[in-house]
Design a protein around this motif. Structure first.
Motif, PDB file in Angstrom:
ATOM      1  N   GLY A 250       0.825  -1.181   0.000  1.00  0.00           N
ATOM      2  CA  GLY A 250       0.000   0.000   0.000  1.00  0.00           C
ATOM      3  C   GLY A 250       0.871   1.246   0.000  1.00  0.00           C
ATOM      4  N   MET A 251       0.215   2.402   0.042  1.00  0.00           N
ATOM      5  CA  MET A 251       0.945   3.661   0.024  1.00  0.00           C
ATOM      6  C   MET A 251       1.869   3.779   1.238  1.00  0.00           C
ATOM      7  N   LEU A 252       1.430   3.257   2.387  1.00  0.00           N
ATOM      8  CA  LEU A 252       2.246   3.347   3.592  1.00  0.00           C
ATOM      9  C   LEU A 252       3.437   2.386   3.533  1.00  0.00           C
ATOM     10  N   HIS A 253       3.270   1.248   2.862  1.00  0.00           N
ATOM     11  CA  HIS A 253       4.406   0.347   2.641  1.00  0.00           C
ATOM     12  C   HIS A 253       5.485   1.045   1.816  1.00  0.00           C
ATOM     13  N   VAL A 254       5.036   1.759   0.776  1.00  0.00           N
ATOM     14  CA  VAL A 254       5.990   2.461  -0.082  1.00  0.00           C
ATOM     15  C   VAL A 254       6.713   3.548   0.706  1.00  0.00           C
ATOM     16  N   ALA A 255       5.990   4.225   1.600  1.00  0.00           N
ATOM     17  CA  ALA A 255       6.623   5.248   2.437  1.00  0.00           C
ATOM     18  C   ALA A 255       7.650   4.629   3.385  1.00  0.00           C
ATOM     19  N   GLY A 256       7.487   3.344   3.699  1.00  0.00           N
ATOM     20  CA  GLY A 256       8.437   2.664   4.577  1.00  0.00           C
ATOM     21  C   GLY A 256       9.714   2.237   3.883  1.00  0.00           C
TER      22      GLY A 256
ATOM     23  N   LEU B  30      11.111   9.654   8.594  1.00  0.00           N
ATOM     24  CA  LEU B  30      10.007   9.542   9.546  1.00  0.00           C
ATOM     25  C   LEU B  30       8.893  10.528   9.218  1.00  0.00           C
ATOM     26  N   GLN B  31       9.257  11.714   8.796  1.00  0.00           N
ATOM     27  CA  GLN B  31       8.253  12.711   8.420  1.00  0.00           C
ATOM     28  C   GLN B  31       7.413  12.223   7.248  1.00  0.00           C
ATOM     29  N   TRP B  32       8.050  11.600   6.269  1.00  0.00           N
ATOM     30  CA  TRP B  32       7.319  11.027   5.143  1.00  0.00           C
ATOM     31  C   TRP B  32       6.342   9.946   5.636  1.00  0.00           C
ATOM     32  N   PHE B  33       6.825   9.056   6.493  1.00  0.00           N
ATOM     33  CA  PHE B  33       5.989   7.954   6.968  1.00  0.00           C
ATOM     34  C   PHE B  33       4.793   8.489   7.757  1.00  0.00           C
ATOM     35  N   LYS B  34       5.049   9.445   8.635  1.00  0.00           N
ATOM     36  CA  LYS B  34       3.968  10.004   9.449  1.00  0.00           C
ATOM     37  C   LYS B  34       2.956  10.761   8.581  1.00  0.00           C
ATOM     38  N   GLU B  35       3.445  11.448   7.545  1.00  0.00           N
ATOM     39  CA  GLU B  35       2.553  12.198   6.662  1.00  0.00           C
ATOM     40  C   GLU B  35       1.626  11.269   5.902  1.00  0.00           C
ATOM     41  N   VAL B  36       2.177  10.218   5.320  1.00  0.00           N
ATOM     42  CA  VAL B  36       1.348   9.282   4.552  1.00  0.00           C
ATOM     43  C   VAL B  36       0.381   8.554   5.477  1.00  0.00           C
ATOM     44  N   GLU B  37       0.806   8.332   6.685  1.00  0.00           N
ATOM     45  CA  GLU B  37      -0.028   7.632   7.660  1.00  0.00           C
ATOM     46  C   GLU B  37      -1.327   8.376   7.941  1.00  0.00           C
TER      47      GLU B  37
ATOM     48  N   ILE C 152      -3.295   9.897   5.883  1.00  0.00           N
ATOM     49  CA  ILE C 152      -4.341   9.813   4.849  1.00  0.00           C
ATOM     50  C   ILE C 152      -4.762   8.371   4.565  1.00  0.00           C
ATOM     51  N   THR C 153      -4.192   7.407   5.259  1.00  0.00           N
ATOM     52  CA  THR C 153      -4.561   6.002   5.038  1.00  0.00           C
ATOM     53  C   THR C 153      -5.539   5.540   6.111  1.00  0.00           C
ATOM     54  N   PHE C 154      -6.330   4.548   5.745  1.00  0.00           N
ATOM     55  CA  PHE C 154      -7.280   3.981   6.709  1.00  0.00           C
ATOM     56  C   PHE C 154      -6.524   3.239   7.812  1.00  0.00           C
ATOM     57  N   PRO C 155      -7.099   3.175   9.018  1.00  0.00           N
ATOM     58  CA  PRO C 155      -6.438   2.440  10.114  1.00  0.00           C
ATOM     59  C   PRO C 155      -6.106   0.998   9.751  1.00  0.00           C
ATOM     60  N   ARG C 156      -7.002   0.347   8.996  1.00  0.00           N
ATOM     61  CA  ARG C 156      -6.727  -1.050   8.644  1.00  0.00           C
ATOM     62  C   ARG C 156      -5.541  -1.175   7.686  1.00  0.00           C
ATOM     63  N   SER C 157      -5.301  -0.104   6.884  1.00  0.00           N
ATOM     64  CA  SER C 157      -4.173  -0.139   5.953  1.00  0.00           C
ATOM     65  C   SER C 157      -2.837  -0.043   6.686  1.00  0.00           C
ATOM     66  N   ARG C 158      -2.861   0.510   7.905  1.00  0.00           N
ATOM     67  CA  ARG C 158      -1.621   0.653   8.669  1.00  0.00           C
ATOM     68  C   ARG C 158      -1.139  -0.683   9.223  1.00  0.00           C
ATOM     69  N   GLU C 159      -2.027  -1.653   9.229  1.00  0.00           N
ATOM     70  CA  GLU C 159      -1.652  -2.989   9.715  1.00  0.00           C
ATOM     71  C   GLU C 159      -1.701  -4.038   8.609  1.00  0.00           C
ATOM     72  N   ALA C 160      -2.025  -3.608   7.383  1.00  0.00           N
ATOM     73  CA  ALA C 160      -2.129  -4.559   6.269  1.00  0.00           C
ATOM     74  C   ALA C 160      -0.772  -5.163   5.946  1.00  0.00           C
ATOM     75  N   LEU C 161      -0.781  -6.438   5.523  1.00  0.00           N
ATOM     76  CA  LEU C 161       0.448  -7.158   5.205  1.00  0.00           C
ATOM     77  C   LEU C 161       0.653  -7.199   3.699  1.00  0.00           C
ATOM     78  N   ASN C 162       1.894  -7.051   3.275  1.00  0.00           N
ATOM     79  CA  ASN C 162       2.207  -7.144   1.848  1.00  0.00           C
ATOM     80  C   ASN C 162       2.566  -8.577   1.476  1.00  0.00           C
ATOM     81  N   ALA C 163       3.092  -8.772   0.279  1.00  0.00           N
ATOM     82  CA  ALA C 163       3.425 -10.126  -0.190  1.00  0.00           C
ATOM     83  C   ALA C 163       4.507 -10.781   0.659  1.00  0.00           C
ATOM     84  N   GLU C 164       5.332  -9.990   1.337  1.00  0.00           N
ATOM     85  CA  GLU C 164       6.371 -10.533   2.224  1.00  0.00           C
ATOM     86  C   GLU C 164       5.880 -10.685   3.653  1.00  0.00           C
TER      87      GLU C 164
END
Length: 725
Positions: A491-497, A519-526, A528-540
């Motif tokens: 997701g967008m937050l994964h990319v920010a990570g 960290l500023q990038w990560f916090k900024e993207v965080e 605008i994302t839904f709470p569930r997206s902050r815990e979503a798992l990627n392919a890894e």
């Protein structure tokens, strides 16, 4: 082996020309053999005879042989022959090139065996060349009288070709820039004769590439058809060749005589190529006029497969976002007002006025005042800044026109727009993205090969200005885009990570500030994302925060090391100042009264300056040491780099600066109290006391300012933007 300089006369009887190749090659070959240089010309793969000698440094020995052989060949050539091998760095290539160009000429017309002078044995051979060879020789030498005499005897010689090179007399004269002969040859030729190609090029193409406008005009006056004949190797028309070589007098002339239909998309990529290159070198008048006359060129690909719109996305320097200015330059830039419709004329006027001021010889008061103003403008770079803004205004005007065309296009034409969008995102050209998305809002849903949309790609490339455009979307659309995933379920937050590109990190001072920016990038993207997206798992099977931790392990270590090294150095300086100022408080200038214990100079005003500055320096240095000790003993968690550690560093550096400044004031006041009657030495010493303060400001103050702005400034993200309608 001979190493001393030799002349051509000691090597060959006569330098190489177009008649003596056979004898010349025999003389030179024997000389090279005698000097043990023939191996460099043969360039065989056989091992050297003296293997032990060359085993020590084989490349050096071979380079030396090649250089000596090449030099020998060059000094044995006449002007025409030397021109062919001037840029060669290989003896073998030089020898082969001379053989290819002069061997046949030397054999013609009398020495060539009859059985070899046939089209079956020599595919590129023209049977009529034997009788035309003197004609070609006269053209090469630039002798028009001889050329005319032979041309009168053999009129068909104007369209004959030399074997192997396949060059016509017109082509040769154009290459050698014999203007007079070209003009006369053109008069003898038919229009279709000018269309003859040599090595895939017409003579007009050669003239345009060389920038010889006189020859170009001569040929075009004979035939307009040759304007549209492209070269065979790179598919370039004469106007494109002149454009690529930046011969703008030729380009403007050819543009004035080229029929518009020859530049249309259905005729090929030539019109698009002219627009693309004109934009690339900031010749907006041609580009703008062509786009206005034929809007379809905007999405037509040039000979290199790039459309004008795509070309614009390659050039950040044409936009305000791609130009870095100092604060005072930015102020001047903002104060300059230019109307878009007058940008083109303003560019020419500004240049003309500048030239006029420079050439005005008047000595009147007004003239002197104008000269002073002109010099001031040059000193401040105002003319340069104005021209820069003119270019930006003109670029945006062309972009707006392109967007108009884009809105009426569909299908395959829009594929190039999609590529241009991601190219502009990568280069941070937010003006391009802003105008394209405003013209066609549906393009925000497009994605690249990894199924990342423009905003996800902006996060990947750390282009904050492009990312900020997401706030121009309405909240519903913004939320939908923010929660899309790519092919790896990022997701967008994964990319920010993920870690920033090195080119972006290198623009930030110190690993600690780099970590803070991440960290500023990560916090900024965080946000605008839904709470569930902050815990979503990627392919890894990693959550966004896990991705951030995994990719920033090394940066955290680098940041910790940078912080500790800086704090250690500053702690030492602060402790040293503390020690000095503590001792100075009890060893006041002039001493103390032995009976009362009161300082002797207590009644003097400068003594109070000394005491106050001593106290300020003492307390400031103590505070700075405590702050730096706090940095040294920190836990260095990831989030500490966001505000905690930078705040301690800001306080530590600020108080250290005050302690140094106060220490210099205390020193100067004490010195003046003690030897105030010797001002001739006191004043220079006090002046020198400002040197440490100046050095600190020069070396550390920019870091302090950058850290303060990064921590407590308005930030790199601007949420207060007007939404697209």
């Amino acid at each position: 082996m001979a190493t001393s300089a030799v002349s051509a006369g000691t090597i060959v009887v006569e330098v190489l020309n177009n008649r003596n190749y056979v004898d010349w090659s025999v003389y030179l070959r024997n000389y090279l053999l005698a000097q043990d240089l023939w191996d460099a010309v043969k360039a065989t793969d056989e091992p050297p005879e003296d293997e032990e000698k060359e085993a020590n440094d084989p490349f050096k020995a071979r380079r030396k042989k090649n250089a000596m052989a090449l030099h020998t060949i060059q000094i044995s050539c006449g002007p025409e022959a030397f021109a062919l091998i001037r840029d060669s760095n290989s003896a073998k290539f030089a020898w082969d090139a001379l053989a290819a160009n002069f061997k046949t000429q030397a054999l013609l017309p009398s020495d060539l065996p009859v059985e070899s002078a046939t089209s079956s044995n020599n595919p590129g051979y023209d049977e009529s060349v034997c009788e035309y060879q003197p004609f070609f020789n006269a053209v090469r030498s630039g002798d028009w009288n001889k050329t005319k005499e032979l041309l009168t005897l053999h009129p068909n010689a104007v369209r004959a070709k030399i074997p192997y090179s396949n060059k016509t007399a017109l082509y040769i004269a154009t290459e050698l820039e014999h203007d007079k002969i070209v003009e006369e040859l053109v008069q003898w030729m038919l229009e279709e004769d000018l269309e003859i190609k040599s090595s895939g090029w017409t003579a007009l193409a050669v003239a345009a590439d060389r920038g010889n406008i006189k020859i170009v005009q001569c040929m075009v006056s004979k035939s307009k058809k040759i304007l549209s004949i492209a070269t065979e190797n790179n598919n370039m028309t004469p106007i494109l060749l002149a454009c690529m070589s930046e011969h703008w007098d030729v380009v403007r002339y050819l543009y004035s005589v080229t029929p518009l239909e020859d530049l249309m998309p259905d005729k090929g990529p030539y019109g698009a190529g002219l627009v693309c290159h004109s934009i690339g070198v900031k010749k907006f008048d041609i580009a703008q006029e062509l786009i206005n006359r034929c809007p379809k060129l905007v999405l037509t690909k040039d000979p290199f497969g790039i459309s004008p719109m795509h070309a614009l996305a390659f050039l950040p320097s044409l936009f305000p976002s791609g130009t870095r200015l100092k604060f005072w330059q930015q102020w001047i830039y903002n104060c300059i007002h230019i109307e878009p419709t007058h940008a083109m004329s303003d560019i020419h006027v500004s240049v003309e006025n500048e030239e006029g001021n420079r050439m005005d010889p008047t000595w009147s008061v007004l003239g002197l005042l104008q000269g002073l103003i002109s010099n001031l403008l040059k000193l401040l770079g105002i003319n340069r800044i104005r021209e820069m803004k003119l270019i930006h205004v003109q670029t945006l005007e062309i972009l707006d026109r392109m967007c108009e065309v884009m809105t009426h296009s569909d299908g395959k034409e829009m594929e190039d727009v999609h590529e241009a969008i991601f190219r502009a995102v990568e280069r941070g050209i937010f003006e391009f993205i802003d105008r394209v998305f405003q013209a066609s809002p549906n393009l925000v849903w497009n994605y690249n090969g990894m199924r990342r949309n423009a905003f996800q790609f902006a996060i990947e490339c750390r282009q904050e200005k492009v990312y900020t455009l997401i706030y121009k979307l309405d909240k519903r659309k913004r939320s939908s885009i923010a929660n899309l995933v790519d092919t790896s379920k990022n997701g967008m937050l994964h990319v920010a990570g993920m870690l920033s590109p090195l080119a972006k990190l290198d623009n930030i001072s110190g690993a600690a500030l780099q970590m803070q920016r991440e960290l500023q990038w990560f916090k900024e993207v965080e946000t605008i994302t839904f709470p569930r997206s902050r815990e979503a798992l990627n392919a890894e099977v990693l959550a966004p925060r896990d991705v951030f931790t995994k990719n920033h392990k090394e940066l955290v270590k680098e940041g910790e090391r940078w912080m500790k090294e800086t704090a250690t150095s500053c702690t030492f300086v602060g402790a040293l100042i503390f020690t000095i100022m503590f001792a100075s408080a009890f060893t006041v200038p002039g001493g103390i009264n032995g009976q009362t214990g009161i300082p002797i100079f207590l009644s003097k005003k400068l003594f109070m300056v000394f005491i106050v500055s001593d106290a300020i320096s003492l307390f400031s240095s103590t505070t700075s040491v405590l702050m730096f000790l706090g940095i040294l003993t920190s836990r260095y968690a990831e989030d500490d780099f966001l505000k905690s550690l930078p705040t301690k560093m800001i306080i530590g550096l600020s108080t250290l600066f005050f302690s140094i400044a106060a220490m210099m004031v205390a020193f100067s006041s004490a010195l003046f109290i003690m030897i105030h009657q010797q001002s001739w030495i006191v004043i220079p010493i006090i002046f020198l006391a400002t040197v440490p303060i100046t050095l600190f400001i020069w070396m550390q103050f920019p870091l302090l300012v950058e850290m303060f702005i990064s921590t407590y400034g308005s930030g790199i993200f601007d949420r207060k933007v007007k939404q697209w309608t």
